[in-house]
Design an enzyme around this catalytic site. Structure first.
Site, mmCIF file in Angstrom:
data_model
loop_
_atom_site.group_PDB
_atom_site.id
_atom_site.type_symbol
_atom_site.label_atom_id
_atom_site.label_comp_id
_atom_site.label_asym_id
_atom_site.label_seq_id
_atom_site.Cartn_x
_atom_site.Cartn_y
_atom_site.Cartn_z
ATOM 1 N N GLY A 80 52.505 19.020 82.989
ATOM 2 C CA GLY A 80 52.810 19.464 81.623
ATOM 3 C C GLY A 80 53.856 18.566 80.986
ATOM 4 O O GLY A 80 54.843 18.216 81.627
ATOM 5 N N ASP A 123 61.823 26.023 86.106
ATOM 6 C CA ASP A 123 61.532 26.814 87.307
ATOM 7 C C ASP A 123 61.735 26.032 88.600
ATOM 8 O O ASP A 123 61.178 26.405 89.635
ATOM 9 C CB ASP A 123 60.083 27.346 87.235
ATOM 10 N N ASP A 134 59.623 24.822 81.734
ATOM 11 C CA ASP A 134 59.745 26.139 82.382
ATOM 12 C C ASP A 134 61.089 26.404 83.068
ATOM 13 O O ASP A 134 61.418 27.541 83.382
ATOM 14 C CB ASP A 134 58.631 26.323 83.419
ATOM 15 N N ARG A 163 46.603 15.684 84.244
ATOM 16 C CA ARG A 163 46.426 16.414 85.490
ATOM 17 C C ARG A 163 45.283 15.714 86.219
ATOM 18 O O ARG A 163 44.304 15.319 85.595
ATOM 19 C CB ARG A 163 46.144 17.883 85.226
ATOM 20 N N ARG A 218 54.730 30.411 83.064
ATOM 21 C CA ARG A 218 53.640 31.015 83.852
ATOM 22 C C ARG A 218 54.159 31.882 84.987
ATOM 23 O O ARG A 218 53.688 32.978 85.214
ATOM 24 C CB ARG A 218 52.744 29.918 84.429
ATOM 25 N N ASP A 226 56.687 21.148 89.395
ATOM 26 C CA ASP A 226 56.476 21.404 90.830
ATOM 27 C C ASP A 226 55.186 20.778 91.357
ATOM 28 O O ASP A 226 55.170 20.207 92.451
ATOM 29 C CB ASP A 226 56.551 22.906 91.135
ATOM 30 N N THR A 272 60.133 19.618 82.931
ATOM 31 C CA THR A 272 59.244 20.757 82.638
ATOM 32 C C THR A 272 59.993 21.735 81.747
ATOM 33 O O THR A 272 61.181 21.986 81.955
ATOM 34 C CB THR A 272 58.774 21.469 83.928
#
Ligand code: ADP
Length: 334
Positions: A14, A133, A131, A75, A175, A106, A129
């Site tokens: 992403g 995360d 996120d 991707r 997500r 990740d 990212t």
């Protein structure tokens, strides 16, 4: 002792605002110290296809302010296979590249870890990212910009929500983690924040909304992380059964990935890009560069994706206090 290297850099998975600032820092730091730098286009897909280009310091001029990534990202299902990774490794060798810096999330780090387990290649990750995360860094590159973008949207939605006396459920990205939802929820003064890390209590949510409605509140905003097990429409349907509030759903979507990076993201990306090159020159391997408590740290790639980054629950408790209703609205003294 530091060594001169042939360093490849790619962005993968992403996209996130600030990736360009990280690329710029990697390229300029690498060249400054006498290394040879290569940009690999479209992540692991471009690596497998051999879309590799030598860069000079001017190749990254004027990109620090731009969102997205000038190397583009992708991707790659082929990179999930050993054969795909072998093709990638052979292309790196064709250009004499001995170390790879991957800016991504990740999944991208899993790919890098696999590659350097299977083939003689050195690898360092930079957390890119929205996120936030990844374990081993307080913030990932792109998170701050994404939060500010979502916040801008929430502010605008609040205007229309209060004009029409509406309840808005706003879904933000994330997500598997609720970092974006938590930060935008607090920054936007949301009445409720729903994140995947905390099991949802529908009865409690409805009771809170009911209290808000009865107190005469003009608008209410629920910020919901996309990874929350109940989706926005499901939550809307459950609330509608209990309360007669006009409820709207807004999914912010990909606008959260775009836009010029904030100062915070540019500075974080620059520092981590700079440190990643120094780490490569010092023969660090299989690690992610991160910032923890204002200190640069190197975390094994495997820990970066497998260890859970905690959510500070005090923020959720605090938000409940800040959004709590009084039994009777105060009389405004004029
Ligand atoms: P992100 O890096 O943002 O989490 P993805 O999860 O899509 O994004 O991962 C980016 C790419 O990394 C994937 O398309 C794939 O090529 C590679 N990748 C992900 N997981 C693995 C894995 N377990 N082994 C090898 N490569 C992987």
């Amino acid at each position: 002792m530091t060594q001169k290297k042939y360093i490849g850099v790619l962005t993968s998975g992403g996209d996130a605002p600030g990736m360009n600032a990280a690329i710029r820092a990697v390229v300029r730091t690498g060249i400054y110290h006498g290394n040879t730098l290569f940009g690999i286009k479209r992540g692991y897909e471009g690596l497998i296809e051999g879309d590799i280009h030598q860069l000079n310091r001017y190749s990254v001029s004027n990109i620090i302010k731009d969102g997205g990534t000038c190397l583009q990202t992708a991707r790659s299902s082929e990179f999930l296979t050993r054969e795909g990774r072998e093709k990638g490794f052979k292309n790196l060798k064709r250009f004499g590249i001995d170390s790879l810096i991957v800016i991504g999330g990740d999944g991208s780090f899993r790919g890098l870890h696999e590659l350097i387990q299977e083939f003689p290649m050195q690898g360092i990750g930079i957390p890119g990212t929205i996120d936030n995360d990844l374990y081993g860094t307080d913030y990932t590159v792109g998170f701050d910009t994404a939060v500010n973008t979502a916040l801008d949207a929430i502010d605008k939605i609040r205007d229309t929500a209060s004009s029409h006396s509406r309840l808005f459920i706003i879904e933000v990205m994330g997500r598997t983690s609720g970092h974006i939802a938590l930060y935008t929820g607090i920054g936007g003064g949301a009445e409720d924040i729903l994140i995947p890390e905390v099991p949802m209590d529908m009865q409690k949510l409805i009771a809170q909304l009911d209290a808000q409605y009865k107190s005469g509140k003009k608008s209410s905003i629920i910020v919901l992380a996309e990874g929350e097990s109940a989706g926005a429409l499901e939550i809307k349907a459950a609330i509608e059964k209990a309360i007669t509030w006009d409820i709207k759903v807004s999914v912010l979507g990909h606008i959260q990935r775009g836009g010029d990076p904030t100062a915070f993201d540019r500075i974080l990306a620059s520092r981590l890009g700079y440190e990643a090159v120094l780490a490569v020159m010092n023969n660090e391997n299989d690690k992610m560069a991160g910032m923890v408590n204002k200190t640069v740290t190197f975390t094994p790639l495997e820990e970066a994706w497998s260890k859970k980054k905690d959510i500070d629950m005090t923020y959720l408790t605090m938000n409940e206090v800040l959004a709590a209703q009084q039994q009777k609205p105060l009389e405004v003294v004029s």
